[in-house]
Scaffold this active site. Structure first.
Site, PDB file in Angstrom:
ATOM      1  N   LYS A  87       0.851  -1.196   0.000  1.00 39.69           N
ATOM      2  CA  LYS A  87       0.000   0.000   0.000  1.00 39.69           C
ATOM      3  C   LYS A  87       0.882   1.239   0.000  1.00 39.69           C
ATOM      4  O   LYS A  87       1.742   1.398   0.871  1.00 39.69           O
ATOM      5  CB  LYS A  87      -0.896  -0.048   1.248  1.00 39.69           C
ATOM      6  CG  LYS A  87      -2.114   0.833   1.192  1.00 39.69           C
ATOM      7  CD  LYS A  87      -3.000   0.519   2.399  1.00 39.69           C
ATOM      8  CE  LYS A  87      -4.233   1.384   2.443  1.00 39.69           C
ATOM      9  NZ  LYS A  87      -4.944   1.231   3.716  1.00 39.69           N
ATOM     10  N   LEU A  88       0.665   2.102  -0.992  1.00 43.93           N
ATOM     11  CA  LEU A  88       1.542   3.246  -1.216  1.00 43.93           C
ATOM     12  C   LEU A  88       0.722   4.538  -1.223  1.00 43.93           C
ATOM     13  O   LEU A  88      -0.361   4.570  -1.834  1.00 43.93           O
ATOM     14  CB  LEU A  88       2.217   3.103  -2.589  1.00 43.93           C
ATOM     15  CG  LEU A  88       3.056   1.829  -2.774  1.00 43.93           C
ATOM     16  CD1 LEU A  88       3.145   1.452  -4.246  1.00 43.93           C
ATOM     17  CD2 LEU A  88       4.448   2.056  -2.180  1.00 43.93           C
TER      18      LEU A  88
END
Ligand code: E4P
Length: 217
Positions: A87-88
């Site tokens: 998750k960015l």
């Protein structure tokens, strides 16, 4: 529509998994902190435990805000389990890291998305999931569902494979409305899932059926 639970609480994850309708888990640093999970090793260990408790994708968020740091942390997270989705955050380094991971076949979730333009960039970078934050837009008197509808339109125009993950879902009507407008996935608290079970006519109908059965036995 996929159902993800948005928590780092293992009991709630197991409860949702036991229903047989869960497709995955999303977490974020705030949800980890809420469960008292702090320190790099403990956090990695907790992700391992979440992966063991659920079938499906588990979004694990990087803390770094620079490209090299995101790549390093994302690779460590992805190495934990094939279920991990890196998750960015929706910043320039996050988009660059998203492209890096998509090119390597590692699943990604671009988070903190609040505009169609941001969602377009995430899709261009090959994101597996894009997370528009519905509830947080509603919190500031903006129509969160409208954002999801607009992303749906743009993604369909170009056949982008990125899945729209309606995030920051707060209640059952968010879930139902996301389903109506074609979100691919929703992530919300356990209550937003179990709340879908409830209807007073189901309860009264069942009570009547059981009472009538008892009369004849
Ligand atoms: C999404 O991945 C986030 O973890 C989450 O949905 C944010 O929800 P909140 O706005 O209720 O904190």
């Amino acid at each position: 529509m996929k159902f993800f639970i948005d928590t780092a609480n293992l009991e709630q994850i197991k409860e949702a998994q036991a229903l047989g309708i869960l497709d995955g888990v999303t977490t974020n640093p705030s949800l980890m902190a809420k469960e008292g999970i702090t320190g790099e090793e403990n956090i990695l260990q907790h992700y391992r435990a979440i992966c063991e408790s659920v079938d499906g994708d588990v979004s694990a968020e990087v803390i770094a805000t620079d490209y090299e740091g995101m790549v390093q942390q994302g690779e460590a997270l992805a190495a934990l389990n094939p279920q991990i989705v890196v998750k960015l955050p929706m910043i320039a380094a996050g988009i660059k890291a998203c492209k890096y991971f998509s090119d390597k076949g590692i699943k990604t979730n671009v988070t903190l998305v609040f505009s169609v333009g941001q969602a377009l960039l995430a899709a261009k970078a090959g994101a597996t999931y894009v997370s528009p934050f519905l509830g947080r837009l509603d919190d500031i008197s903006t129509d969160g569902l409208n954002l999801i509808e607009e992303i749906r339109l743009v993604y369909d125009n170009y056949d982008f494979g990125t899945q729209i993950l309606a995030a920051s879902v707060r209640h059952t009507m968010h879930v139902v409305n996301c389903a109506k407008i074609g979100a691919d996935v929703m992530t919300g608290p356990l209550s937003s899932i179990t709340g879908l079970l409830k209807h007073p006519l189901t309860d009264s109908g069942l009570a009547t059926f059981l009472a009538d059965y008892a009369k004849g036995n």
